[in-house]
Design a protein around this motif. Sequence first.
Motif, PDB file in Angstrom:
ATOM      1  N   ARG A 174      20.809  16.586 -94.061  1.00 56.76           N
ATOM      2  CA  ARG A 174      20.559  15.137 -93.545  1.00 56.76           C
ATOM      3  C   ARG A 174      20.392  14.326 -95.025  1.00 56.76           C
ATOM      4  NH1 ARG A 174      15.776  12.986 -92.752  1.00 56.76           N
ATOM      5  NH2 ARG A 174      16.816  11.379 -91.328  1.00 56.76           N
ATOM      6  N   PRO A 176      18.548  11.043 -95.909  1.00 62.49           N
ATOM      7  CA  PRO A 176      17.656   9.865 -95.305  1.00 62.49           C
ATOM      8  C   PRO A 176      18.195   8.669 -95.208  1.00 62.49           C
ATOM      9  CG  PRO A 176      16.464  11.405 -96.665  1.00 62.49           C
ATOM     10  CD  PRO A 176      18.105  11.664 -96.924  1.00 62.49           C
ATOM     11  N   SER A 177      17.689   7.588 -94.262  1.00 59.95           N
ATOM     12  CA  SER A 177      18.145   6.396 -94.413  1.00 59.95           C
ATOM     13  C   SER A 177      17.461   5.451 -95.234  1.00 59.95           C
ATOM     14  CB  SER A 177      17.649   5.757 -92.997  1.00 59.95           C
ATOM     15  OG  SER A 177      18.192   4.358 -92.834  1.00 59.95           O
ATOM     16  N   LYS A 257      25.930  10.147 -86.976  1.00 56.57           N
ATOM     17  CA  LYS A 257      24.806  10.912 -87.802  1.00 56.57           C
ATOM     18  C   LYS A 257      24.028   9.795 -88.710  1.00 56.57           C
ATOM     19  CE  LYS A 257      23.750  14.804 -90.556  1.00 56.57           C
ATOM     20  NZ  LYS A 257      24.260  15.969 -91.132  1.00 56.57           N
ATOM     21  N   GLU A 258      24.680   8.746 -89.314  1.00 55.32           N
ATOM     22  CA  GLU A 258      24.030   8.053 -90.129  1.00 55.32           C
ATOM     23  C   GLU A 258      23.161   6.977 -89.407  1.00 55.32           C
ATOM     24  OE1 GLU A 258      27.422   9.785 -91.807  1.00 55.32           O
ATOM     25  OE2 GLU A 258      27.391   8.548 -90.107  1.00 55.32           O
ATOM     26  N   SER A 261      20.059   8.323 -88.221  1.00 60.47           N
ATOM     27  CA  SER A 261      19.011   8.658 -89.212  1.00 60.47           C
ATOM     28  C   SER A 261      18.480   7.298 -89.354  1.00 60.47           C
ATOM     29  CB  SER A 261      19.841   9.015 -90.715  1.00 60.47           C
ATOM     30  OG  SER A 261      18.830   9.122 -91.763  1.00 60.47           O
ATOM     31  N   ASP A 262      19.216   6.097 -89.189  1.00 62.27           N
ATOM     32  CA  ASP A 262      18.511   4.758 -89.293  1.00 62.27           C
ATOM     33  C   ASP A 262      17.532   4.403 -88.084  1.00 62.27           C
ATOM     34  OD1 ASP A 262      20.104   4.136 -91.533  1.00 62.27           O
ATOM     35  OD2 ASP A 262      21.627   3.116 -90.325  1.00 62.27           O
ATOM     36  N   GLU A 285      16.089  17.639 -86.802  1.00 63.61           N
ATOM     37  CA  GLU A 285      16.525  16.420 -87.536  1.00 63.61           C
ATOM     38  C   GLU A 285      15.200  15.448 -87.566  1.00 63.61           C
ATOM     39  OE1 GLU A 285      19.962  14.904 -85.801  1.00 63.61           O
ATOM     40  OE2 GLU A 285      21.184  16.395 -86.666  1.00 63.61           O
ATOM     41  N   GLU A 289      12.741  14.591 -90.692  1.00 62.32           N
ATOM     42  CA  GLU A 289      12.381  13.120 -90.931  1.00 62.32           C
ATOM     43  C   GLU A 289      10.937  12.783 -91.209  1.00 62.32           C
ATOM     44  OE1 GLU A 289      12.712   8.758 -91.389  1.00 62.32           O
ATOM     45  OE2 GLU A 289      14.369  10.423 -91.648  1.00 62.32           O
TER      46      GLU A 289
END
Length: 369
Positions: A174, A176-177, A257-258, A261-262, A285, A289
């Motif tokens: 992943r 990260p945002s 997915k994006e 992440s946010d 996930e 995070e």
Amino acid sequence: MSLQKRRIAFVVSFWSLGGAPQVAAKIAAALEARGHEVEVLYLYRRSEHPLPPGPCALVIDRDVSVSLGYLLIPWLLFRRLRRFRPDTVISFSPLAHVLGQVVAVLSGVRGRVAAHRVVCSEYKPVLRFLDRVLGTIGAYTGIAAVSNAVEASVAGYPLAYRRKVRVIHNGVSRIPSPMGRAQARAAFNLPAEEGIVLAVGRLADQKNYPLLIDAVSRLERTHLVVAGSGQRKAALESQAAALGMSDRLHLLGHLSKEALSDLFRACDLFALASTFEGQSNALLEAMAEGMPIVASDIPEQIETLRGPDGRDAGILLPVNDPNAWTDAIRRTLGDPGLRQCLSDAARERARHFTFDRMIDGFEQVAGQE
């Protein structure tokens, strides 16, 4: 890891936004990046969302769950396999194991791997019986279990079946945002200062969302955000209305997915109350995070959260006790020190479940015949 390049076909029961269909596409894309020739075949469609990018195709482009389309699938799949001529077929989901691997045998495919994504006791009885028979008589040359708990679910099967099983845990990769907490909350129209509990997954009975709604409804200034779509949406909204928390339940639908992440950045706590799993990618996930975790104490979650030293990287709770969930959520949201401790433990435990390690495992089983 570099093995002899192979031609690999993934056969998945159907295309949807669920875990197995998407994970199969991710694994296939990673193997293709390593130089293997790959194709992903979904037997039929259960979602109108577009297929993942890459070498993905539908064997039959409609939902055949209540039609005669099932009768066409074996013949169409046979033609596709004969045209692609894979060295190995890896099947995801019970229907794909039964139809896909029988057709693979008839097509002359030498490597045939059934990848179990949930405990086999959750398969429909007919498919569970046929899977057991096929794995015992040699239709499968290998069997991949997504967790030790899934491997344990075939403990009563014949030795000829069990000796083929190899555990390949899920792994996460992943980005990260870049968002901070305030920006992420604004992006999803969430309150700036109140506590937010996040759950991710299909709106299905397996995910046990009624328990989470019940638990959160008892807490003031606390919201439940759910990322996922499914047939239980109306029932969950009705439950929230009956409990007076409609304005504190946010059903966001399926997220990219994006976007997910946010969303992690916007929330204070990750909750997974499932009654069964294989191994939850959403949980991994959230751990990567560094989110504080509360999860059901089913074997699949214990395996993911409990380290070799016996310490848990999250709070494990009964699947049928909303009072315990309410207390754990209240305590965690109210204690910044506890949240930091859980965050650090989750991030550390997540390092055990890497994406590359998962791809190594599938590359190895694809090379066995």
